[in-house]
Design an enzyme around this catalytic site. Structure first.
Site, PDB file in Angstrom:
ATOM      1  N   TYR A 124      13.749  -6.818  15.642  1.00  0.00           N
ATOM      2  CA  TYR A 124      13.605  -6.633  14.181  1.00  0.00           C
ATOM      3  C   TYR A 124      14.726  -7.371  13.455  1.00  0.00           C
ATOM      4  CZ  TYR A 124      13.470  -4.093   9.713  1.00  0.00           C
ATOM      5  OH  TYR A 124      13.420  -3.769   8.379  1.00  0.00           O
ATOM      6  N   ALA A 157       0.823  -1.215   0.000  1.00  0.00           N
ATOM      7  CA  ALA A 157       0.000   0.000   0.000  1.00  0.00           C
ATOM      8  C   ALA A 157       0.857   1.266   0.000  1.00  0.00           C
ATOM      9  CB  ALA A 157      -0.924  -0.014   1.220  1.00  0.00           C
ATOM     10  N   ALA A 210       6.749   0.993  -4.279  1.00  0.00           N
ATOM     11  CA  ALA A 210       7.803   1.212  -5.288  1.00  0.00           C
ATOM     12  C   ALA A 210       8.058  -0.069  -6.088  1.00  0.00           C
ATOM     13  CB  ALA A 210       9.092   1.682  -4.600  1.00  0.00           C
ATOM     14  N   CYS A 213      -5.368  -7.956   3.274  1.00  0.00           N
ATOM     15  CA  CYS A 213      -4.659  -9.143   3.780  1.00  0.00           C
ATOM     16  C   CYS A 213      -3.843  -8.811   5.024  1.00  0.00           C
ATOM     17  CB  CYS A 213      -3.701  -9.649   2.699  1.00  0.00           C
ATOM     18  SG  CYS A 213      -2.593 -10.976   3.242  1.00  0.00           S
ATOM     19  N   ALA A 223      16.571  -9.819  14.474  1.00  0.00           N
ATOM     20  CA  ALA A 223      16.453 -11.284  14.608  1.00  0.00           C
ATOM     21  C   ALA A 223      15.456 -11.830  13.590  1.00  0.00           C
ATOM     22  CB  ALA A 223      16.022 -11.649  16.025  1.00  0.00           C
ATOM     23  N   LYS A 234      14.110   6.014   4.198  1.00  0.00           N
ATOM     24  CA  LYS A 234      13.308   6.765   5.182  1.00  0.00           C
ATOM     25  C   LYS A 234      11.816   6.673   4.864  1.00  0.00           C
ATOM     26  CE  LYS A 234      17.265   9.242   6.702  1.00  0.00           C
ATOM     27  NZ  LYS A 234      18.373   9.985   6.156  1.00  0.00           N
ATOM     28  N   THR A 235      11.228   5.533   5.153  1.00  0.00           N
ATOM     29  CA  THR A 235       9.786   5.305   4.974  1.00  0.00           C
ATOM     30  C   THR A 235       9.101   5.457   6.338  1.00  0.00           C
ATOM     31  OG1 THR A 235       9.984   2.984   5.471  1.00  0.00           O
ATOM     32  CG2 THR A 235      10.264   3.591   3.160  1.00  0.00           C
TER      33      THR A 235
HETATM   34  N1  NAI Z   1      12.527   1.176   5.230  1.00  0.00           N
HETATM   35  C1  NAI Z   1      13.671   0.552   5.437  1.00  0.00           C
HETATM   36  O1  NAI Z   1      14.681   1.129   5.815  1.00  0.00           O
HETATM   37  C2  NAI Z   1      13.787  -0.914   5.196  1.00  0.00           C
HETATM   38  C3  NAI Z   1      12.695  -1.742   5.145  1.00  0.00           C
HETATM   39  N2  NAI Z   1      12.857  -3.080   4.979  1.00  0.00           N
HETATM   40  C4  NAI Z   1      11.716  -3.966   4.931  1.00  0.00           C
HETATM   41  O2  NAI Z   1      10.940  -3.622   3.794  1.00  0.00           O
HETATM   42  C5  NAI Z   1       9.580  -3.953   4.028  1.00  0.00           C
HETATM   43  C6  NAI Z   1       8.715  -2.738   3.739  1.00  0.00           C
HETATM   44  O3  NAI Z   1       9.103  -1.707   4.621  1.00  0.00           O
HETATM   45  P1  NAI Z   1       8.702  -0.167   4.405  1.00  0.00           P
HETATM   46  O4  NAI Z   1       8.116   0.029   3.089  1.00  0.00           O
HETATM   47  O5  NAI Z   1       9.872   0.608   4.827  1.00  0.00           O
HETATM   48  O6  NAI Z   1       7.587  -0.021   5.548  1.00  0.00           O
HETATM   49  P2  NAI Z   1       6.209   0.791   5.564  1.00  0.00           P
HETATM   50  O7  NAI Z   1       5.840   0.856   7.008  1.00  0.00           O
HETATM   51  O8  NAI Z   1       6.304   2.042   4.799  1.00  0.00           O
HETATM   52  O9  NAI Z   1       5.209  -0.187   4.781  1.00  0.00           O
HETATM   53  C7  NAI Z   1       4.857  -1.434   5.306  1.00  0.00           C
HETATM   54  C8  NAI Z   1       3.538  -1.870   4.696  1.00  0.00           C
HETATM   55  O10 NAI Z   1       3.218  -3.139   5.267  1.00  0.00           O
HETATM   56  C9  NAI Z   1       1.848  -3.131   5.654  1.00  0.00           C
HETATM   57  N3  NAI Z   1       1.649  -4.087   6.750  1.00  0.00           N
HETATM   58  C10 NAI Z   1       2.055  -3.970   8.036  1.00  0.00           C
HETATM   59  N4  NAI Z   1       1.637  -5.034   8.740  1.00  0.00           N
HETATM   60  C11 NAI Z   1       0.976  -5.845   7.881  1.00  0.00           C
HETATM   61  C12 NAI Z   1       0.320  -7.090   8.015  1.00  0.00           C
HETATM   62  N5  NAI Z   1       0.229  -7.723   9.204  1.00  0.00           N
HETATM   63  N6  NAI Z   1      -0.244  -7.652   6.924  1.00  0.00           N
HETATM   64  C13 NAI Z   1      -0.196  -7.012   5.718  1.00  0.00           C
HETATM   65  N7  NAI Z   1       0.384  -5.811   5.540  1.00  0.00           N
HETATM   66  C14 NAI Z   1       0.979  -5.240   6.602  1.00  0.00           C
HETATM   67  C15 NAI Z   1       1.581  -1.688   6.057  1.00  0.00           C
HETATM   68  O11 NAI Z   1       0.192  -1.391   6.051  1.00  0.00           O
HETATM   69  C16 NAI Z   1       2.377  -0.924   5.012  1.00  0.00           C
HETATM   70  O12 NAI Z   1       1.619  -0.689   3.854  1.00  0.00           O
HETATM   71  C17 NAI Z   1       9.520  -4.446   5.473  1.00  0.00           C
HETATM   72  O13 NAI Z   1       9.587  -5.845   5.506  1.00  0.00           O
HETATM   73  C18 NAI Z   1      10.774  -3.856   6.088  1.00  0.00           C
HETATM   74  O14 NAI Z   1      11.202  -4.582   7.193  1.00  0.00           O
HETATM   75  C19 NAI Z   1      14.092  -3.630   4.817  1.00  0.00           C
HETATM   76  C20 NAI Z   1      15.201  -2.869   4.868  1.00  0.00           C
HETATM   77  C21 NAI Z   1      15.146  -1.442   5.004  1.00  0.00           C
HETATM   78  C1  LIG Z   2      15.224  -0.434  13.775  1.00  0.00           C
HETATM   79  C2  LIG Z   2      15.036   0.343  12.499  1.00  0.00           C
HETATM   80  C3  LIG Z   2      14.785  -0.536  11.367  1.00  0.00           C
HETATM   81  C4  LIG Z   2      14.938   0.159  10.059  1.00  0.00           C
HETATM   82  C5  LIG Z   2      14.686  -0.739   8.902  1.00  0.00           C
HETATM   83  C6  LIG Z   2      15.855  -1.435   8.321  1.00  0.00           C
HETATM   84  O1  LIG Z   2      15.832  -2.617   8.042  1.00  0.00           O
HETATM   85  C7  LIG Z   2      16.994  -0.594   8.015  1.00  0.00           C
HETATM   86  C8  LIG Z   2      18.306  -1.118   8.366  1.00  0.00           C
HETATM   87  C9  LIG Z   2      19.306  -0.133   7.952  1.00  0.00           C
HETATM   88  C10 LIG Z   2      20.432   0.163   8.530  1.00  0.00           C
HETATM   89  C11 LIG Z   2      20.889  -0.415   9.776  1.00  0.00           C
HETATM   90  C12 LIG Z   2      22.158  -0.407  10.057  1.00  0.00           C
HETATM   91  C13 LIG Z   2      22.659  -0.992  11.259  1.00  0.00           C
HETATM   92  C14 LIG Z   2      23.958  -0.924  11.472  1.00  0.00           C
HETATM   93  C15 LIG Z   2      24.593  -1.569  12.617  1.00  0.00           C
HETATM   94  O2  LIG Z   2      24.943  -2.888  12.278  1.00  0.00           O
HETATM   95  C16 LIG Z   2      25.849  -0.864  13.055  1.00  0.00           C
HETATM   96  O3  LIG Z   2      26.728  -0.799  11.951  1.00  0.00           O
HETATM   97  C17 LIG Z   2      25.550   0.484  13.582  1.00  0.00           C
HETATM   98  C18 LIG Z   2      26.648   0.964  14.509  1.00  0.00           C
HETATM   99  C19 LIG Z   2      26.354   2.365  14.914  1.00  0.00           C
HETATM  100  C20 LIG Z   2      27.389   2.960  15.774  1.00  0.00           C
HETATM  101  O4  LIG Z   2      28.446   2.365  15.941  1.00  0.00           O
HETATM  102  O5  LIG Z   2      27.096   4.024  16.310  1.00  0.00           O
END
Ligand code: NAI
Ligand SMILES: CCCCCC(=O)CC\C=C/C=C/C=C/[C@@H](O)[C@@H](O)CCCC(=O)O
Length: 256
Positions: A151, A14, A20, A63, A153, A187-188
């Site tokens: 998260y 959504a 994207a 869903c 884990a 940054k979402t």
């Molecule tokens: N934003 C980030 O920095 C990163 C995000 N991810 C992963 O990417 C995926 C998407 O994240 P974002 O777009 O950033 O998050 P977001 O919060 O912008 O979007 C997540 C979407 O999942 C939906 N959602 C949440 N719980 C749900 C459920 N139980 N059933 C169905 N839909 C559900 C929400 O309604 C929303 O539309 C996630 O798995 C996140 O862990 C991975 C690495 C980096």
């Molecule tokens: C808990 C927020 C979740 C955000 C969603 C993601 O999946 C994004 C992950 C993106 C970047 C995370 C980087 C983590 C880095 C650490 O392993 C470490 O390198 C950070 C050390 C920071 C410091 O030394 O101050």
């Protein structure tokens, strides 16, 4: 695999990265089911995508990925409206360190449930035609993240699922590839929501400082990496995407 003509379910599409992904795959000629718990946002996103790509290219189905019945209903509705599904993107995820069981249920449970259902519906051993499942892990699925241990884990566990089910032992049986995409920080709304449900007050400060120091990674860049993974990634592949770097595969120690 060829994206053009594929029928693809994306959970959590959504908004954010999932939206994207939908845009990038529609641009390349796929048909998409946006499956999300947020019906209002999901319907609005699909209306926007239909205006650009046509009503027959993209649908919304409500869903909750923690529900077997919801997931099966999404699959059935997609087959009925768009045709046989050949790709599932398990993208729905949350960052909630204060309710660890909810985070495990959505992040790991959603990927587990979706992957197993995909094997059941697409597996050549089950009468299907094979396909691809991409599970959205994170860079913190392959490295430590002190700011979000729960998260992180769940994202490590997703890599374990992908490495194991992405073994060719299973591919020979099912014809279904299982892969992972591991983005760095975008940054979402997930980041803002993670701050509200952070592990501790100290983490809020540290994460805020850390994230403001990171180079910007856009959702579009992550979506292009998903396209790369789908087009050329091998079974069991884990592709990392960070800002200002070419995406790179992390070699999973899959022994034969
Ligand atoms: N934003 C980030 O920095 C990163 C995000 N991810 C992963 O990417 C995926 C998407 O994240 P974002 O777009 O950033 O998050 P977001 O919060 O912008 O979007 C997540 C979407 O999942 C939906 N959602 C949440 N719980 C749900 C459920 N139980 N059933 C169905 N839909 C559900 C929400 O309604 C929303 O539309 C996630 O798995 C996140 O862990 C991975 C690495 C980096
Ligand atoms: C808990 C927020 C979740 C955000 C969603 C993601 O999946 C994004 C992950 C993106 C970047 C995370 C980087 C983590 C880095 C650490 O392993 C470490 O390198 C950070 C050390 C920071 C410091 O030394 O101050």
């Amino acid at each position: 695999m060829e994206i053009k003509g594929s029928v693809i379910i994306i959970t959590g599409a959504a908004r954010g990265l999932g939206k994207a992904f939908a845009e990038a795959l529609l641009d390349r000629g796929a048909k998409i089911c946006v499956a999300d718990i947020d019906s209002e946002q999901g319907q609005s996103t699909v209306a926007e995508l239909q205006a650009k790509h046509g009503e027959d290219s993209v649908i919304f189905v409500s869903c909750n990925v923690t529900s077997d019945d919801d997931f099966k209903a999404v699959w059935d509705a997609t087959v009925e409206k768009l045709g046989p599904v050949n790709v599932l993107i398990n993208n729905a995820g949350i960052g909630n360190e204060q309710e660890w069981d909810k985070t495990v249920a959505v992040n790991l449970g959603g990927c587990m449930r979706g992957t197993l259902l995909a094997l059941d519906r697409m597996g050549t051993n089950k009468g299907g035609s094979g396909g691809v499942v991409v599970n959205i892990s994170s860079i913190v699925g392959v490295k430590a993240n002190p700011f979000g241990p729960v998260y992180s884990a769940t994202k490590h566990a997703i890599i374990g699922l992908v490495r194991s089910l992405g073994h060719d032992f299973h591919f020979k049986i099912s014809g279904v590839k299982v892969q992972a995409l591991c983005p760095s920080l975008v940054k979402t709304e997930l980041l803002a929501n993670s701050m509200k449900k952070a592990f501790s007050p100290e983490v809020v400060q540290a994460l805020s400082k850390f994230s403001s120091g990171l180079k910007d990674l856009t959702s579009e860049t992550v979506a292009n990496s998903l396209v790369k993974l789908l087009e050329e990634g091998r079974n069991g592949a884990c592709l990392v995407v960070e800002a200002e770097k070419d995406p790179y595969y992390v070699e999973a120690p899959i022994s034969s």
